[in-house]
Structure formats: C-alpha cells, structure tokens
Scaffold this active site. Sequence first.
Site, PDB file in Angstrom:
ATOM      1  N   CYS A 260      -0.452   4.067   2.263  1.00 13.95           N
ATOM      2  CA  CYS A 260      -0.196   3.886   3.697  1.00 13.95           C
ATOM      3  C   CYS A 260       1.279   4.123   4.032  1.00 13.95           C
ATOM      4  O   CYS A 260       1.593   4.703   5.065  1.00 13.95           O
ATOM      5  CB  CYS A 260      -0.546   2.463   4.145  1.00 13.95           C
ATOM      6  SG  CYS A 260      -2.017   1.796   3.413  1.00 13.95           S
ATOM      7  N   ASP A 261       2.177   3.642   3.195  1.00 13.39           N
ATOM      8  CA  ASP A 261       3.593   3.569   3.591  1.00 13.39           C
ATOM      9  C   ASP A 261       4.529   4.476   2.806  1.00 13.39           C
ATOM     10  O   ASP A 261       5.710   4.589   3.157  1.00 13.39           O
ATOM     11  CB  ASP A 261       4.087   2.111   3.438  1.00 13.39           C
ATOM     12  CG  ASP A 261       3.301   1.163   4.317  1.00 13.39           C
ATOM     13  OD1 ASP A 261       2.854   1.602   5.396  1.00 13.39           O
ATOM     14  OD2 ASP A 261       3.121  -0.004   3.932  1.00 13.39           O
TER      15      ASP A 261
ATOM     16  N   CYS B  20       0.837  -1.206   0.000  1.00  6.52           N
ATOM     17  CA  CYS B  20       0.000   0.000   0.000  1.00  6.52           C
ATOM     18  C   CYS B  20       0.870   1.255   0.000  1.00  6.52           C
ATOM     19  O   CYS B  20       1.433   1.622   1.040  1.00  6.52           O
ATOM     20  CB  CYS B  20      -0.912  -0.020   1.230  1.00  6.52           C
ATOM     21  SG  CYS B  20      -1.894   1.477   1.379  1.00  6.52           S
TER      22      CYS B  20
END
Length: 316
Positions: free
Chosen positions: A146-147, A143
């Site tokens: 997200c990261d 992701c």
Amino acid sequence: MSESSKAKLIPEHVKVLILGAGPAGLSAALYVARAELEPVVLTGLQLGGQVSLTNTIENYPGFPEGVGGVELGELFQKQAERFGARVQFDSAQSVDLSTRPFKIVTDDAEYLADTLIISTGASPNLLNIPGETNLTGRGVSYCATCDGWFFKDKKVVVVGGGDSALEEGLFLTRYATSVTIIHRRDGFRAGAILQKRAQDNPKIKVIWNTAVTDVIGVEKVESIKIKNIKTNDIDSFKTDGLFIFVGHTPNTQMFANQLEMENGYIKVNHRGHTSVPGVFAAGESADSWFKQVITSAGMGAAAAMEATRFLEQETV
Ligand code: NAP
C-alpha cells in the site's frame, strides 16, 4: 445508519452467511453458491482480506509466474459471484449465536442466518511503542504494497523476522535506496528462499538482536531509537519510514464468550465445526499455524461443504 432507522429494518433470512471476504470466505462462498444455497458474504473493512495487501503471491498453485494479491482476491470474488454468491461491502457489528437462526447486526442491515461461516481473518500486530500510533500514515506503515511507493529514493526500516518482514522488505527495495531489517533475535523465522533473496539483495542490511523502542518525528518519521538486546546499548537510527511486520492477531473479539477459543483463535475440529452447531470457521481466525492463502482457501471450502451437509441433514 441511525439506531432508529436500523430498528425498523426487517432482518433478511439467509441459509448461509459468511463473514469476511478473504481467501477462506470467498472459497466458502464459491462452494456454498455451487450448492445453490445463495450465500451472502459480508466483506468487513478489508475487501479481499490480507491477501490484497500482498504484492505478489508466488505459492498459490495455478499461477506459475505469481499473481498480484488484489488480482487474486478479485478472481476469487468473480468466481463465487458467477455461481450466485452475493458480496456485500458491510461489516458485522454484533452476533448472537445463542439461538438459531443466528442473529447478525451489521453497519447497514440485520440478518438471520441458518448457518454462519466465520472467516474474519487477522490484523497486523502493533509494536506498541511511543510515537507508533501518532506517526501511522506519516512514515509508520503495516503494508509495503500500500505505502511503498511513497518511499521512492528514501531510507526505510523493516521490523520483524518472519516471511512477511522479508517479503515486504524485498518489495520495498523497488523504491527505497536502502532497507534495514531490524530483528530481535540473531536468526530469521522466514523460509529459506526469502532469506536467500534478502541476503543477495545489495539494498538490504540486517541489524540483529535489536528492538525498536521509540519512533521519533513531528510531522513525519525522522528517526527511531533502537536497543541492542544483548548489550542494552541504545542508539538513534535515521529513517524516513518504519514498516512493522511482527505477526497478526485474529479478528475474533466479537465471538468471545460465544464460541470456544484458544489464544484468541476460534477452536474448530478438523472439519471446521466450532463449539456451536451450525457455526463454522475457516482461515486465519481459526488457524494459528499455517496461515497461507492455500490453506485458508482449503479451510473455506471444507467449512462450506460442512455447512451444506448440516443444512441437508436438517431437511431429511
Ligand atoms: P510471523 O511468522 O509470526 O513472524 C513474526 C515476526 O515478528 C517474528 O520474526 C517475530 O520474532 C517478530 N516479532 C513478534 N513480535 C515482535 C515484537 N513485539 N517486537 C519485535 N519483533 C517481533 O508473522 P508473519 O511474518 O506475518 O507471517 C505470518 C504467517 O504468514 C506465517 O505462517 C508465514 O509463513 C505466512 N506468510 C507466508 C508468506 C509466503 O509464504 N510468501 C508471506 C507472508 C506471510 P521471533 O522470530 O523472535 O518470534
């Protein structure tokens, strides 16, 4: 919750239970709620579904400038709740579809449902190579939204050749100094617009006809091993991060042997009916083909209308 305290629970009887709170589940909830059937939606672990892992959605109508994935999920939920849908942060652990009402046991409760709408979505596939699982969260990610931030001024590799790989790769150029897309063939599956954007982005390089075979690192990802599929040449490639976008698997294991399936996807007719009367499915758990936010939302609305009709016919 312990097994003994769970055993004392009195199951809650609902007219429509919806499993999953992505675009399909929340669109279904909106329609069912507007039919005044007071749906309960169990979110599962991924609140908002996969759309909440996407940075910007540019192909959902009504948002000419695009809309954030998390924001869109929140808007879906707010709209469904406005009409009385109840969204519970809870996951189904088992379902019994052999008799009606259907029995659903969750982490926190038990439900008896007159109808069930399954919109459990899909989860990202793994490459299943050495080092991948150990280093997940330490350089390996599924992701970018997200990261990505953790890779500011670092080098990253993206694996895959579909829309996800290119879209997430483009997103990563905000942070990383370079994004190398490694693809197993010599052509992308992704749509033309994304291909053009990737081609025009100076931070993106592509390595064709190549597989990633190992992830190397102790505390975090340090490099990967790659293999040219045409020549069988093996090489080492230094990178700080490995983002993997190689498709998805539908979250349907719970329904195996209870519903008809095809390649792991729940089989539905064009109106969202599964092989069990009263059970409907929508979105990526039942769609191996389109997998778009808008098609999932449409399937959710259709399943909801059919569930409503199903209940109405019983009361006539
Ligand atoms: P996808 O279209 O199935 O693409 C998966 C990619 O991973 C393919 O390029 C495939 O290679 C590669 N791959 C599969 N298994 C692999 C393995 N073991 N090793 C290396 N590579 C592997 O998946 P997706 O990109 O996640 O997209 C899923 C669906 O969502 C699609 O319908 C897509 O259009 C949609 N989507 C749309 C958008 C958008 O419209 N903005 C954004 C994201 C996703 P091959 O090409 O060789 O098969």
